[in-house]
Design a protein around this motif. Structure first.
Motif, PDB file in Angstrom:
ATOM      1  N   GLN A 189      53.882 -39.492 -47.818  1.00 17.87           N
ATOM      2  CA  GLN A 189      54.968 -39.286 -46.834  1.00 17.87           C
ATOM      3  C   GLN A 189      54.563 -38.341 -45.707  1.00 17.87           C
ATOM      4  O   GLN A 189      55.343 -38.068 -44.807  1.00 17.87           O
ATOM      5  N   GLY A 190      53.348 -37.804 -45.784  1.00 17.56           N
ATOM      6  CA  GLY A 190      52.854 -36.923 -44.724  1.00 17.56           C
ATOM      7  C   GLY A 190      53.387 -35.497 -44.810  1.00 17.56           C
ATOM      8  O   GLY A 190      53.267 -34.719 -43.869  1.00 17.56           O
ATOM      9  N   GLU A 191      53.970 -35.135 -45.959  1.00 13.91           N
ATOM     10  CA  GLU A 191      54.539 -33.783 -46.077  1.00 13.91           C
ATOM     11  C   GLU A 191      53.545 -32.782 -46.634  1.00 13.91           C
ATOM     12  O   GLU A 191      53.694 -31.575 -46.446  1.00 13.91           O
ATOM     13  N   ALA A 192      52.541 -33.257 -47.365  1.00 16.56           N
ATOM     14  CA  ALA A 192      51.548 -32.334 -47.942  1.00 16.56           C
ATOM     15  C   ALA A 192      50.157 -32.882 -47.643  1.00 16.56           C
ATOM     16  O   ALA A 192      49.995 -34.089 -47.406  1.00 16.56           O
ATOM     17  N   ARG A 193      49.160 -32.007 -47.631  1.00 18.06           N
ATOM     18  CA  ARG A 193      47.777 -32.419 -47.388  1.00 18.06           C
ATOM     19  C   ARG A 193      46.862 -31.760 -48.410  1.00 18.06           C
ATOM     20  O   ARG A 193      47.182 -30.696 -48.952  1.00 18.06           O
ATOM     21  N   LYS A 194      45.693 -32.382 -48.634  1.00 17.16           N
ATOM     22  CA  LYS A 194      44.678 -31.735 -49.487  1.00 17.16           C
ATOM     23  C   LYS A 194      43.899 -30.757 -48.625  1.00 17.16           C
ATOM     24  O   LYS A 194      43.703 -31.016 -47.431  1.00 17.16           O
ATOM     25  N   HIS A 195      43.428 -29.676 -49.260  1.00 19.87           N
ATOM     26  CA  HIS A 195      42.597 -28.712 -48.533  1.00 19.87           C
ATOM     27  C   HIS A 195      41.264 -28.522 -49.259  1.00 19.87           C
ATOM     28  O   HIS A 195      41.191 -28.663 -50.478  1.00 19.87           O
ATOM     29  N   LEU A 196      40.237 -28.236 -48.471  1.00 17.74           N
ATOM     30  CA  LEU A 196      38.876 -28.169 -49.015  1.00 17.74           C
ATOM     31  C   LEU A 196      38.343 -26.744 -49.020  1.00 17.74           C
ATOM     32  O   LEU A 196      38.746 -25.920 -48.203  1.00 17.74           O
ATOM     33  N   SER A 218      41.394 -39.370 -49.018  1.00 17.07           N
ATOM     34  CA  SER A 218      42.774 -39.702 -48.627  1.00 17.07           C
ATOM     35  C   SER A 218      43.684 -38.489 -48.691  1.00 17.07           C
ATOM     36  O   SER A 218      43.635 -37.718 -49.650  1.00 17.07           O
ATOM     37  N   GLY A 219      44.495 -38.324 -47.659  1.00 19.02           N
ATOM     38  CA  GLY A 219      45.481 -37.240 -47.655  1.00 19.02           C
ATOM     39  C   GLY A 219      44.890 -35.874 -47.355  1.00 19.02           C
ATOM     40  O   GLY A 219      45.586 -34.864 -47.464  1.00 19.02           O
ATOM     41  N   THR A 220      43.618 -35.834 -46.944  1.00 17.99           N
ATOM     42  CA  THR A 220      43.001 -34.532 -46.636  1.00 17.99           C
ATOM     43  C   THR A 220      43.351 -34.121 -45.208  1.00 17.99           C
ATOM     44  O   THR A 220      43.370 -34.950 -44.297  1.00 17.99           O
ATOM     45  N   ASP A 221      43.607 -32.835 -45.058  1.00 15.74           N
ATOM     46  CA  ASP A 221      43.921 -32.256 -43.750  1.00 15.74           C
ATOM     47  C   ASP A 221      42.818 -32.600 -42.736  1.00 15.74           C
ATOM     48  O   ASP A 221      41.628 -32.422 -43.028  1.00 15.74           O
ATOM     49  N   ASP A 222      43.223 -33.065 -41.561  1.00 16.80           N
ATOM     50  CA  ASP A 222      42.256 -33.496 -40.534  1.00 16.80           C
ATOM     51  C   ASP A 222      41.287 -32.384 -40.156  1.00 16.80           C
ATOM     52  O   ASP A 222      40.080 -32.610 -40.034  1.00 16.80           O
ATOM     53  N   ASN A 223      41.835 -31.197 -39.982  1.00 18.55           N
ATOM     54  CA  ASN A 223      40.957 -30.112 -39.539  1.00 18.55           C
ATOM     55  C   ASN A 223      39.970 -29.709 -40.633  1.00 18.55           C
ATOM     56  O   ASN A 223      38.805 -29.414 -40.357  1.00 18.55           O
ATOM     57  N   ASP A 224      40.428 -29.729 -41.884  1.00 17.66           N
ATOM     58  CA  ASP A 224      39.520 -29.443 -43.005  1.00 17.66           C
ATOM     59  C   ASP A 224      38.371 -30.459 -43.003  1.00 17.66           C
ATOM     60  O   ASP A 224      37.220 -30.115 -43.251  1.00 17.66           O
ATOM     61  N   LEU A 225      38.703 -31.723 -42.711  1.00 18.44           N
ATOM     62  CA  LEU A 225      37.655 -32.752 -42.698  1.00 18.44           C
ATOM     63  C   LEU A 225      36.646 -32.466 -41.585  1.00 18.44           C
ATOM     64  O   LEU A 225      35.439 -32.536 -41.808  1.00 18.44           O
ATOM     65  N   ARG A 226      37.157 -32.103 -40.404  1.00 21.38           N
ATOM     66  CA  ARG A 226      36.245 -31.797 -39.283  1.00 21.38           C
ATOM     67  C   ARG A 226      35.294 -30.663 -39.644  1.00 21.38           C
ATOM     68  O   ARG A 226      34.089 -30.758 -39.448  1.00 21.38           O
ATOM     69  N   ILE A 227      35.860 -29.597 -40.228  1.00 19.73           N
ATOM     70  CA  ILE A 227      35.023 -28.425 -40.537  1.00 19.73           C
ATOM     71  C   ILE A 227      34.066 -28.759 -41.698  1.00 19.73           C
ATOM     72  O   ILE A 227      32.927 -28.302 -41.721  1.00 19.73           O
ATOM     73  N   ALA A 228      34.547 -29.553 -42.658  1.00 20.34           N
ATOM     74  CA  ALA A 228      33.693 -29.923 -43.795  1.00 20.34           C
ATOM     75  C   ALA A 228      32.464 -30.703 -43.308  1.00 20.34           C
ATOM     76  O   ALA A 228      31.354 -30.520 -43.809  1.00 20.34           O
ATOM     77  N   ILE A 229      32.677 -31.571 -42.318  1.00 21.85           N
ATOM     78  CA  ILE A 229      31.560 -32.349 -41.761  1.00 21.85           C
ATOM     79  C   ILE A 229      30.585 -31.403 -41.061  1.00 21.85           C
ATOM     80  O   ILE A 229      29.365 -31.491 -41.239  1.00 21.85           O
TER      81      ILE A 229
END
Ligand code: G3H
Ligand code: ZN
Length: 295
Positions: A189-196, A218-229
């Motif tokens: 539902q877009g209310e929670a995200r996974k964090h890394l 799936s469901g991971t925070d966009d910014n966390d994904l950018r920084i993880a990369i």
């Protein structure tokens, strides 16, 4: 000829990640291929044991190879989460480009021993096949889960990562860094995200000096994904998000044309729905300004 190893090395140099999307039918395969083609970025198609059981191991291999050859396009096939050597060998013989040999549920020493044996056996079949090993617990099932068990005690340590990579000879490592398979309803539902755990990713990269895959994207925070990369992730796996889009697209295609029975007239709505997810994830993994420069 496109080769997965050089595609991943180039992605690493450009500090982008290659998107990996699971498929179980032609709707998903088409959506993944067309999205990557539109953005001009390489892509990985994954099939778990269940997904390839449904599609057929030689059949999915032929489909992906035919797209790569006919369109001269860097699309590659991965035998995702393979839990036995027999299944891994079957995929290698069918011509898969990569295998995720996943014995992460076993004690560390056993995982090391059997993964090392698998690397040797698979490279004997195809020296350029890439083998990914997995340590730590990231849960199972690209599904909508009702609860999220605490996995914080099973995160991968940099020392374990170094030891595992040195002892097994894997080409790619999948660590547990706060990621987990599947989504909670609140994430759908877009209310929670996974964090890394970004610091852990950076430390693992430094200790193991190897290509890294992030599962459970799936469901991971966009910014966390950018920084993880930026911290060293080279491949990101997405499955539940495309499954949700597949189901929604199919339902809407059927609802829009209640009297239609020709699949090829109904299924394009499902392809479009999956495409929206794949396009947005690929844009994020490849960061807008670098799109099209990785081919
Ligand atoms: O191997 C498949 C992936 O790790 C998918 O995880 O369903 O959470 O996106 P996900
Ligand atoms: Zn996975």
């Amino acid at each position: 000829m496109h080769a997965l190893r050089s595609v991943l090395e180039q992605a690493q140099q450009m500090r982008v990640a290659v998107g990996h999307f699971n498929v179980a039918d032609l709707v998903l395969l088409k959506a993944v291929f067309v999205s990557a083609q539109e953005l001009k970025v390489p892509v990985l198609v994954g099939v778990s044991e269940g997904e390839r059981g449904f599609m057929g191991v030689p059949q999915i291999a032929v489909l992906v190879r035919s797209l790569r050859e006919e369109f001269d396009f860097p699309i590659f096939l991965n035998a995702d989460h393979t839990h036995s050597l027999v299944k891994a060998v079957e995929a290698a013989k069918a011509g898969f480009d990569a295998v995720v040999f996943d014995l992460s549920a076993l004690p560390f020493e056993q995982n090391v021993r059997q993964t090392k044996e698998a690397v040797e056996a698979l490279k004997a079949i195809n020296p350029s096949i890439l083998v990914e090993g997995e340590i730590g617990d990231i849960g199972t099932g690209s599904e909508i889960h009702t609860e999220a068990p605490d996995l914080s005690k099973s995160l991968t340590t940099p020392e374990e990562a170094r030891q595992f990579v040195e002892s097994t000879g894997v080409d790619i490592l999948a660590p547990a860094v706060g990621n987990r398979h599947g989504m909670l309803k609140s994430m759908v539902q877009g209310e929670a995200r996974k964090h890394l755990d970004i610091e852990r990713i950076a430390q693992i990269k430094k200790a193991a000096r190897i290509l890294l895959t992030l599962h459970g994207g799936s469901g991971t925070d966009d910014n966390d994904l950018r920084i993880a990369i930026a911290a060293g992730i080279n491949i990101v796996h997405i499955n539940t998000e495309v499954r949700v889009a597949w189901r929604r697209g199919l339902e809407s295609g059927l609802a829009k044309q209640p009297d239609e029975v020709a699949p090829y007239k109904i299924l394009p709505t499902a392809v479009d729905s999956v495409k929206q997810v794949v396009l947005s994830r690929l844009k994020l993994f490849n960061s807008e300004q670098k799109l099209g420069k990785g081919l």
